[in-house]
Design a protein around this motif. Structure first.
Motif, mmCIF file in Angstrom:
data_model
loop_
_atom_site.group_PDB
_atom_site.id
_atom_site.type_symbol
_atom_site.label_atom_id
_atom_site.label_comp_id
_atom_site.label_asym_id
_atom_site.label_seq_id
_atom_site.Cartn_x
_atom_site.Cartn_y
_atom_site.Cartn_z
ATOM 1 N N GLU A 1 -13.568 -21.524 -21.030
ATOM 2 C CA GLU A 1 -13.973 -21.459 -19.616
ATOM 3 C C GLU A 1 -13.449 -22.670 -18.860
ATOM 4 O O GLU A 1 -13.089 -22.584 -17.691
ATOM 5 C CB GLU A 1 -15.505 -21.390 -19.515
ATOM 6 C CG GLU A 1 -16.057 -20.014 -19.866
ATOM 7 C CD GLU A 1 -17.544 -20.049 -20.132
ATOM 8 O OE1 GLU A 1 -18.197 -21.045 -19.771
ATOM 9 O OE2 GLU A 1 -18.035 -19.066 -20.715
ATOM 10 N N ASN A 2 -13.402 -23.794 -19.584
ATOM 11 C CA ASN A 2 -12.882 -25.010 -18.963
ATOM 12 C C ASN A 2 -11.401 -24.831 -18.601
ATOM 13 O O ASN A 2 -10.973 -25.230 -17.524
ATOM 14 C CB ASN A 2 -13.063 -26.180 -19.935
ATOM 15 C CG ASN A 2 -12.835 -27.507 -19.244
ATOM 16 O OD1 ASN A 2 -13.151 -27.659 -18.071
ATOM 17 N ND2 ASN A 2 -12.259 -28.445 -19.967
ATOM 18 N N TRP A 3 -10.634 -24.205 -19.479
ATOM 19 C CA TRP A 3 -9.221 -23.948 -19.193
ATOM 20 C C TRP A 3 -9.089 -23.067 -17.955
ATOM 21 O O TRP A 3 -8.239 -23.310 -17.109
ATOM 22 C CB TRP A 3 -8.558 -23.249 -20.396
ATOM 23 C CG TRP A 3 -8.179 -24.193 -21.494
ATOM 24 C CD1 TRP A 3 -8.485 -25.520 -21.577
ATOM 25 C CD2 TRP A 3 -7.427 -23.870 -22.654
ATOM 26 N NE1 TRP A 3 -7.969 -26.047 -22.731
ATOM 27 C CE2 TRP A 3 -7.309 -25.067 -23.411
ATOM 28 C CE3 TRP A 3 -6.834 -22.722 -23.146
ATOM 29 C CZ2 TRP A 3 -6.626 -25.124 -24.627
ATOM 30 C CZ3 TRP A 3 -6.146 -22.773 -24.356
ATOM 31 C CH2 TRP A 3 -6.044 -23.959 -25.086
ATOM 32 N N SER A 4 -9.926 -22.053 -17.872
ATOM 33 C CA SER A 4 -9.890 -21.165 -16.696
ATOM 34 C C SER A 4 -10.186 -21.952 -15.420
ATOM 35 O O SER A 4 -9.530 -21.763 -14.396
ATOM 36 C CB SER A 4 -10.925 -20.047 -16.830
ATOM 37 O OG SER A 4 -10.469 -19.092 -17.735
ATOM 38 N N ARG A 5 -11.193 -22.830 -15.514
ATOM 39 C CA ARG A 5 -11.557 -23.624 -14.329
ATOM 40 C C ARG A 5 -10.424 -24.572 -13.932
ATOM 41 O O ARG A 5 -10.116 -24.742 -12.759
ATOM 42 C CB ARG A 5 -12.831 -24.437 -14.619
ATOM 43 C CG ARG A 5 -14.119 -23.670 -14.323
ATOM 44 C CD ARG A 5 -15.280 -24.634 -14.164
ATOM 45 N NE ARG A 5 -15.489 -25.432 -15.365
ATOM 46 C CZ ARG A 5 -16.231 -25.047 -16.397
ATOM 47 N NH1 ARG A 5 -16.837 -23.884 -16.383
ATOM 48 N NH2 ARG A 5 -16.372 -25.811 -17.454
ATOM 49 N N LEU A 6 -9.804 -25.183 -14.966
ATOM 50 C CA LEU A 6 -8.697 -26.102 -14.681
ATOM 51 C C LEU A 6 -7.540 -25.353 -14.017
ATOM 52 O O LEU A 6 -6.926 -25.853 -13.070
ATOM 53 C CB LEU A 6 -8.208 -26.765 -15.980
ATOM 54 C CG LEU A 6 -9.125 -27.834 -16.584
ATOM 55 C CD1 LEU A 6 -8.616 -28.258 -17.959
ATOM 56 C CD2 LEU A 6 -9.229 -29.054 -15.672
ATOM 57 N N MET A 7 -7.255 -24.159 -14.495
ATOM 58 C CA MET A 7 -6.141 -23.395 -13.927
ATOM 59 C C MET A 7 -6.466 -22.980 -12.488
ATOM 60 O O MET A 7 -5.591 -23.003 -11.619
ATOM 61 C CB MET A 7 -5.869 -22.158 -14.785
ATOM 62 C CG MET A 7 -4.636 -21.408 -14.372
ATOM 63 S SD MET A 7 -3.166 -22.489 -14.320
ATOM 64 C CE MET A 7 -1.856 -21.306 -14.212
ATOM 65 N N GLN A 8 -7.717 -22.611 -12.273
ATOM 66 C CA GLN A 8 -8.134 -22.238 -10.912
ATOM 67 C C GLN A 8 -7.950 -23.426 -9.966
ATOM 68 O O GLN A 8 -7.422 -23.280 -8.852
ATOM 69 C CB GLN A 8 -9.610 -21.830 -10.955
ATOM 70 C CG GLN A 8 -10.024 -20.936 -9.826
ATOM 71 C CD GLN A 8 -11.422 -20.380 -10.033
ATOM 72 O OE1 GLN A 8 -11.963 -20.441 -11.127
ATOM 73 N NE2 GLN A 8 -11.995 -19.859 -8.978
ATOM 74 N N ALA A 9 -8.354 -24.615 -10.460
ATOM 75 C CA ALA A 9 -8.187 -25.827 -9.638
ATOM 76 C C ALA A 9 -6.703 -26.114 -9.419
ATOM 77 O O ALA A 9 -6.289 -26.507 -8.323
ATOM 78 C CB ALA A 9 -8.858 -27.017 -10.331
ATOM 79 N N ALA A 10 -5.887 -25.887 -10.475
ATOM 80 C CA ALA A 10 -4.436 -26.122 -10.358
ATOM 81 C C ALA A 10 -3.833 -25.188 -9.317
ATOM 82 O O ALA A 10 -2.971 -25.599 -8.532
ATOM 83 C CB ALA A 10 -3.771 -25.918 -11.709
ATOM 84 N N GLN A 11 -4.291 -23.949 -9.304
ATOM 85 C CA GLN A 11 -3.777 -22.997 -8.303
ATOM 86 C C GLN A 11 -4.128 -23.452 -6.881
ATOM 87 O O GLN A 11 -3.400 -23.162 -5.941
ATOM 88 C CB GLN A 11 -4.361 -21.610 -8.558
ATOM 89 C CG GLN A 11 -3.777 -20.914 -9.790
ATOM 90 C CD GLN A 11 -4.431 -19.574 -10.047
ATOM 91 O OE1 GLN A 11 -5.641 -19.415 -9.860
ATOM 92 N NE2 GLN A 11 -3.647 -18.603 -10.480
ATOM 93 N N ASP A 12 -5.242 -24.183 -6.773
ATOM 94 C CA ASP A 12 -5.637 -24.685 -5.454
ATOM 95 C C ASP A 12 -4.950 -26.002 -5.112
ATOM 96 O O ASP A 12 -5.234 -26.599 -4.069
ATOM 97 C CB ASP A 12 -7.159 -24.855 -5.403
ATOM 98 C CG ASP A 12 -7.870 -23.516 -5.493
ATOM 99 O OD1 ASP A 12 -7.254 -22.499 -5.124
ATOM 100 O OD2 ASP A 12 -9.026 -23.469 -5.958
ATOM 101 N N GLY A 13 -4.101 -26.485 -6.028
ATOM 102 C CA GLY A 13 -3.311 -27.687 -5.724
ATOM 103 C C GLY A 13 -3.790 -28.958 -6.399
ATOM 104 O O GLY A 13 -3.298 -30.039 -6.079
ATOM 105 N N ASP A 14 -4.739 -28.858 -7.360
ATOM 106 C CA ASP A 14 -5.247 -30.048 -8.051
ATOM 107 C C ASP A 14 -4.271 -30.421 -9.178
ATOM 108 O O ASP A 14 -4.295 -29.833 -10.263
ATOM 109 C CB ASP A 14 -6.643 -29.750 -8.611
ATOM 110 C CG ASP A 14 -7.277 -30.975 -9.260
ATOM 111 O OD1 ASP A 14 -6.538 -31.918 -9.613
ATOM 112 O OD2 ASP A 14 -8.516 -30.982 -9.414
ATOM 113 N N ARG A 15 -3.417 -31.412 -8.924
ATOM 114 C CA ARG A 15 -2.365 -31.772 -9.887
ATOM 115 C C ARG A 15 -2.946 -32.383 -11.169
ATOM 116 O O ARG A 15 -2.437 -32.143 -12.261
ATOM 117 C CB ARG A 15 -1.385 -32.759 -9.245
ATOM 118 C CG ARG A 15 -0.565 -32.130 -8.137
ATOM 119 C CD ARG A 15 0.476 -33.107 -7.593
ATOM 120 N NE ARG A 15 1.424 -32.427 -6.746
ATOM 121 C CZ ARG A 15 1.283 -32.261 -5.447
ATOM 122 N NH1 ARG A 15 0.221 -32.754 -4.836
ATOM 123 N NH2 ARG A 15 2.188 -31.624 -4.741
ATOM 124 N N ALA A 16 -4.018 -33.163 -11.024
ATOM 125 C CA ALA A 16 -4.613 -33.802 -12.211
ATOM 126 C C ALA A 16 -5.173 -32.730 -13.152
ATOM 127 O O ALA A 16 -5.002 -32.807 -14.380
ATOM 128 C CB ALA A 16 -5.712 -34.770 -11.780
#
Lengths: 213, 214
Positions: A32-47
């Protein structure tokens, strides 16, 4: 099958692999953490994106290792990372990220096998190219082919930019766009470098043939 | 195994390059959007120019009704399958979705062709050529828009996605043709339709790599 893998924080955690299945089921929290990270990445969160890619590399490597020799794994892993980057807009956060990633890794792995097959189909091994004509003088070009075993050394001796361009575009057969992403150089710079590298190699190989004569 | 320097550097570069992206909508919604636009556009043209009474007349015959339904179903299902296949995590089994409808379409068309041959229906080559041009003329603009939408997903296998899209476009074009050419097909018609549909699928598949790289 039980496997220990590295977490982003460096601590190992336990994975339970479904025998012969492509999707590896790890602990749900991590997934679930990976999914959340990818969702954040899609929104432009580079970290978040960087954290996700680093965490995903061991997983990708495991999938790729099923079909590739140890010395080829890293190239395919990088190919998978480039593909993930290119198609990251297609990930649906409602679906499991590891299944999405495993499918991409498996397909790019198969593509790499096919690509190697295509290259092998058009390349000729040196050992069949020894004596083509009875007249030894007529074998100059063949001798040049035999000397191609020194091509690796000639590539290694190229200036850094030219060597990198040749390795990415001609040895690893990446597209200009992919090579640009791997090297961080512009497509125009890569074109110039590969052109210069071929010119340099041609001159050096001709030179070494001249020396032998 | 530790991460190699190059992989590490690649991740750093990709992360630095990672701006926000617009998530793709669900493939069914994207397929519905394309089909909706086609329905509105073709509906207007049919209302203005088509011989709808002849079309309705054809629909009263059971075989022709099955043929029309299978043609439309092939087009719709192939378009849905193409949108699903354009995503990297979707099963390749989606390619099987339009096959039953396609088999029914080919079987009923073949049967009609056989019945026409037994009855000695004459072949009008000029009319067949007109069909060919209508099929291509309809497929090209529809195919361009569909290809643009499908390749926006940057599919891992663009040729098979484009070929499936080509089948969808060809099916829909063949259905729309029935509004303007409400006759039973002859052997020549069938061959010309097959060439036109094959051409649409082949061009879609061949052009996909260039379009995907653009």
């Amino acid at each position: 099958m039980l496997t220990l893998r590295g977490r982003p924080n460096g601590r190992p955690y336990l994975f339970v692999r479904v025998v012969s299945g492509m999707v590896t089921q790890g602990d749900n929290t991590n997934r679930e953490n990976w999914s959340r990270l990818m969702q954040a990445a899609q929104d432009g969160d580079r970290a978040a994106y960087e954290q996700l890619l680093r965490a995903a590399v061991p997983f990708i490597r495991t999938v790729v290792a099923r079909q590739h020799r140890r010395d080829r794994i890293e190239d395919v892993v990088q190919d998978v990372l480039l593909t993930v980057h290119r198609v990251r807009h297609t990930y649906d956060p409602a679906r499991p990220f590891d299944a999405w990633l495993a499918t991409i890794a498996r397909r790019r792995s198969i593509d790499a096998i096919r690509r190697r097959g295509r290259i092998a189909a058009v390349e000729t091994a040196d050992d069949v190219a020894y004596e083509t004509f009875a007249d030894p003088g007529a074998n100059k070009d063949t001798e040049l082919t035999v000397q191609a075993s020194g091509l690796g050394a000639a590539i290694a001796a190229l200036p850094e930019g030219q060597r990198e361009a040749i390795e990415l575009l001609k040895v690893r057969d990446l597209s200009l766009r992919e090579a640009s992403q791997v090297s961080g150089k512009s497509i125009a710079a890569l074109k110039v470098n590969v052109h210069r590298a071929i010119k340099t190699l041609r001159a050096r190989l001709k030179g070494s043939r001249g020396d032998d004569e | 195994m530790t991460m190699s320097d190059t992989t590490d550097q690649l991740i750093a570069r990709l992360s630095a390059d990672a701006g926000p992206v617009h998530r793709l909508r669900h493939p069914l919604m994207r397929a519905a959007a394309w089909l909706g636009c086609v329905a509105i556009g073709s509906g207007g043209i049919i209302a203005a120019f088509a011989d709808t009474s002849a079309f309705i007349g054809r629909a009263h015959d059971v075989r022709q009704m099955v043929e029309l339904t299978a043609t439309l179903a092939t087009g719709l299902l192939a378009v849905v399958a193409a949108f699903e296949m354009s995503l990297p995590d979707r099963s390749r089994a989606w390619a099987l979705l339009p096959l039953p409808a396609l088999a029914t379409w080919l079987a009923t068309t073949g049967l009609g062709c056989l019945q026409g041959w037994i009855a000695g229906t004459p072949t009008d080559l000029a009319e067949s050529t007109e069909c060919f041009l209508i099929l291509l003329g309809t497929s090209i603009p529809l195919g361009l828009v569909l290809s643009w939408m499908l390749l926006h997903a940057k599919p891992l296998a663009p040729a098979s996605v484009a070929a499936m899209g080509g089948l969808g476009v060809a099916g829909i074009a063949a259905f729309l043709l029935q509004f303007f050419h409400p006759f039973d097909v002859t052997v020549i018609d069938l061959a010309i339709h097959a060439v036109a549909i094959g051409l649409v699928i082949a061009v879609s598949a061949l052009s996909s790599r260039k379009l995907a790289a653009a």
